[in-house]
Design a protein around this motif. Structure first.
Motif, PDB file in Angstrom:
ATOM      1  N   LYS A  72      44.126  61.120  39.316  1.00 11.21           N
ATOM      2  CA  LYS A  72      42.994  60.944  38.405  1.00 11.21           C
ATOM      3  C   LYS A  72      42.114  62.188  38.347  1.00 11.21           C
ATOM      4  O   LYS A  72      41.478  62.467  37.321  1.00 11.21           O
ATOM      5  CB  LYS A  72      42.158  59.744  38.844  1.00 11.21           C
ATOM      6  CG  LYS A  72      42.791  58.396  38.566  1.00 11.21           C
ATOM      7  CD  LYS A  72      41.876  57.270  39.038  1.00 11.21           C
ATOM      8  CE  LYS A  72      42.480  55.910  38.772  1.00 11.21           C
ATOM      9  NZ  LYS A  72      41.614  54.809  39.261  1.00 11.21           N
ATOM     10  N   SER A  74      43.122  61.857  24.208  1.00 11.21           N
ATOM     11  CA  SER A  74      42.618  61.318  25.465  1.00 11.21           C
ATOM     12  C   SER A  74      41.786  62.354  26.201  1.00 11.21           C
ATOM     13  O   SER A  74      41.872  63.547  25.919  1.00 11.21           O
ATOM     14  CB  SER A  74      43.795  60.912  26.354  1.00 11.21           C
ATOM     15  OG  SER A  74      44.512  62.071  26.729  1.00 11.21           O
ATOM     16  N   ALA A 120      45.223  57.114  29.530  1.00 11.16           N
ATOM     17  CA  ALA A 120      44.769  58.284  28.766  1.00 11.16           C
ATOM     18  C   ALA A 120      45.927  59.057  28.179  1.00 11.16           C
ATOM     19  O   ALA A 120      45.791  59.712  27.144  1.00 11.16           O
ATOM     20  CB  ALA A 120      43.930  59.204  29.663  1.00 11.16           C
ATOM     21  N   ALA A 121      47.086  58.989  28.839  1.00 11.41           N
ATOM     22  CA  ALA A 121      48.239  59.741  28.357  1.00 11.41           C
ATOM     23  C   ALA A 121      48.827  59.134  27.090  1.00 11.41           C
ATOM     24  O   ALA A 121      49.646  59.757  26.423  1.00 11.41           O
ATOM     25  CB  ALA A 121      49.321  59.796  29.440  1.00 11.41           C
ATOM     26  N   ALA A 151      42.182  63.445  29.189  1.00 13.19           N
ATOM     27  CA  ALA A 151      43.055  64.384  29.896  1.00 13.19           C
ATOM     28  C   ALA A 151      43.591  65.443  28.948  1.00 13.19           C
ATOM     29  O   ALA A 151      43.652  66.636  29.279  1.00 13.19           O
ATOM     30  CB  ALA A 151      44.207  63.624  30.554  1.00 13.19           C
ATOM     31  N   ARG A 209      53.686  61.936  34.980  1.00 11.37           N
ATOM     32  CA  ARG A 209      52.561  62.626  34.349  1.00 11.37           C
ATOM     33  C   ARG A 209      52.648  64.141  34.495  1.00 11.37           C
ATOM     34  O   ARG A 209      51.696  64.856  34.200  1.00 11.37           O
ATOM     35  CB  ARG A 209      51.243  62.113  34.945  1.00 11.37           C
ATOM     36  CG  ARG A 209      50.950  60.659  34.583  1.00 11.37           C
ATOM     37  CD  ARG A 209      49.708  60.145  35.277  1.00 11.37           C
ATOM     38  NE  ARG A 209      48.506  60.900  34.951  1.00 11.37           N
ATOM     39  CZ  ARG A 209      47.776  60.732  33.862  1.00 11.37           C
ATOM     40  NH1 ARG A 209      48.142  59.824  32.968  1.00 11.37           N
ATOM     41  NH2 ARG A 209      46.690  61.443  33.656  1.00 11.37           N
ATOM     42  N   GLU A 269      42.353  64.665  35.440  1.00 12.73           N
ATOM     43  CA  GLU A 269      41.857  64.308  34.113  1.00 12.73           C
ATOM     44  C   GLU A 269      40.492  64.928  33.816  1.00 12.73           C
ATOM     45  O   GLU A 269      40.143  65.146  32.666  1.00 12.73           O
ATOM     46  CB  GLU A 269      41.786  62.785  33.979  1.00 12.73           C
ATOM     47  CG  GLU A 269      43.132  62.095  34.106  1.00 12.73           C
ATOM     48  CD  GLU A 269      43.023  60.588  34.032  1.00 12.73           C
ATOM     49  OE1 GLU A 269      41.895  60.084  33.820  1.00 12.73           O
ATOM     50  OE2 GLU A 269      44.052  59.907  34.182  1.00 12.73           O
ATOM     51  N   THR A 270      39.707  65.188  34.848  1.00 13.87           N
ATOM     52  CA  THR A 270      38.354  65.722  34.658  1.00 13.87           C
ATOM     53  C   THR A 270      38.136  66.998  35.460  1.00 13.87           C
ATOM     54  O   THR A 270      37.014  67.324  35.827  1.00 13.87           O
ATOM     55  CB  THR A 270      37.306  64.672  35.083  1.00 13.87           C
ATOM     56  OG1 THR A 270      37.554  64.270  36.441  1.00 13.87           O
ATOM     57  CG2 THR A 270      37.371  63.448  34.175  1.00 13.87           C
TER      58      THR A 270
END
Length: 277
Positions: free
Chosen positions: A136, A20, A14-15, A22, A174, A139-140
């Motif tokens: 992870k 993306s 996603a990065a 995220a 990240r 990201e959400t």
């Protein structure tokens, strides 16, 4: 290289794109001073007393006056916290999902959810799996934090899953800081897959990123103060010797401390020596 690509496929793709999920979450999420994942070891090396000690320590710390004051004094005055339990490479579970904490009421609600969840235990120890799962979650999360931190609490070295040092480094890439709470409550035992200097192992193989630190815990009685100290440092960016922490702090160790480097595969080696796989 093969291990690195497999990990990236689950976490970091996603990065690679500006649109993306995220990136979208960072732009549209609720602003907070800190997004914090509390990742807690529930492997079978943790007995029932230690598990209850962990739960009670986090419940008490999150509603304590010093922690609530630290949250209120942030630039925004609120943080987001998720509580995760982990053991083997495929054993991670969100016990309390992302929760906005901006005062005593929301902190108490978080603590009540944590208290209501049943205690459980699971096989093996995969710090790398806990790091992948925790990373992870950002990201959400639905939040946009000025800082993102994963806090790993555990009583043994990685003995299953991806190499912990490799995964740790990719999590740091990240922009996520990893702090540690190594639990050194028992005499090291070959039968329990322990290493003698777990604090050194965490220092070299687990923690990292801007301002990273660990707070070793060497007795059950010390745990409540250690958790509160750790949360204060994470929320407010305090140094180990800050007056809010107390005289002498709790032997908090920064990532840059001088050291003889630990073997980050020691847990896997112990497992092979005992079980042959």
């Amino acid at each position: 290289m093969r291990r690195r690509i497999r990990f990236l496929s689950g976490l970091a793709l996603a990065a690679a794109a500006s649109l993306s999920p995220a990136a979208a979450a960072d732009k549209s999420g609720v602003p907070v001073d800190l997004e914090l994942v509390l990742a807690v070891d529930i492997s079978y090396s943790m007995d029932a007393e230690e598990q209850e000690m962990q739960r009670e320590g986090y419940r008490a710390a999150i509603v304590s006056r010093p922690v609530l004051e630290a949250i209120a004094q942030g630039m925004i005055g609120r943080i987001a916290v998720a509580y995760v339990e982990w053991a083997g490479a495929e054993e991670q579970r969100v016990v309390v999902p992302w929760t906005l904490i901006d005062g005593a009421e929301s902190a108490a609600a978080f603590a009540e959810k944590l208290a209501a969840a049943p205690l459980r235990r699971a096989y093996r120890t995969s710090i790398s799996g806990a790091l992948v799962h925790s990373a992870k979650l950002f990201e959400t999360s639905g939040f946009s934090g000025a800082r993102k931190v994963v806090d790993i609490s555990g009583d043994g070295p990685n003995n299953q899953g991806e190499p912990v040092e490799l995964v740790r480094d990719e999590v740091l890439d990240r922009g996520i800081t990893v702090n540690g709470l190594p639990l050194m409550l028992k005499r090291p035992s070959f039968a329990m897959m322990d290493v003698g200097d777990l604090d050194a192992y965490y220092r070299d193989c687990v923690i990292g990123g801007p301002g990273a630190f660990m707070v070793p815990v060497r007795s059950i009685a010390q745990f409540p103060d250690a958790v509160r100290t750790k949360l204060l440092m994470e929320i407010a960016g305090l140094a180990p010797d800050h007056p809010s922490i107390g005289p002498g702090g709790l032997a908090s160790v920064p990532v840059a401390a001088e050291r003889v480097r630990s073997d980050c595969t020691s847990g896997e080696q112990l497992w092979r020596e005992r079980f042959g796989n």
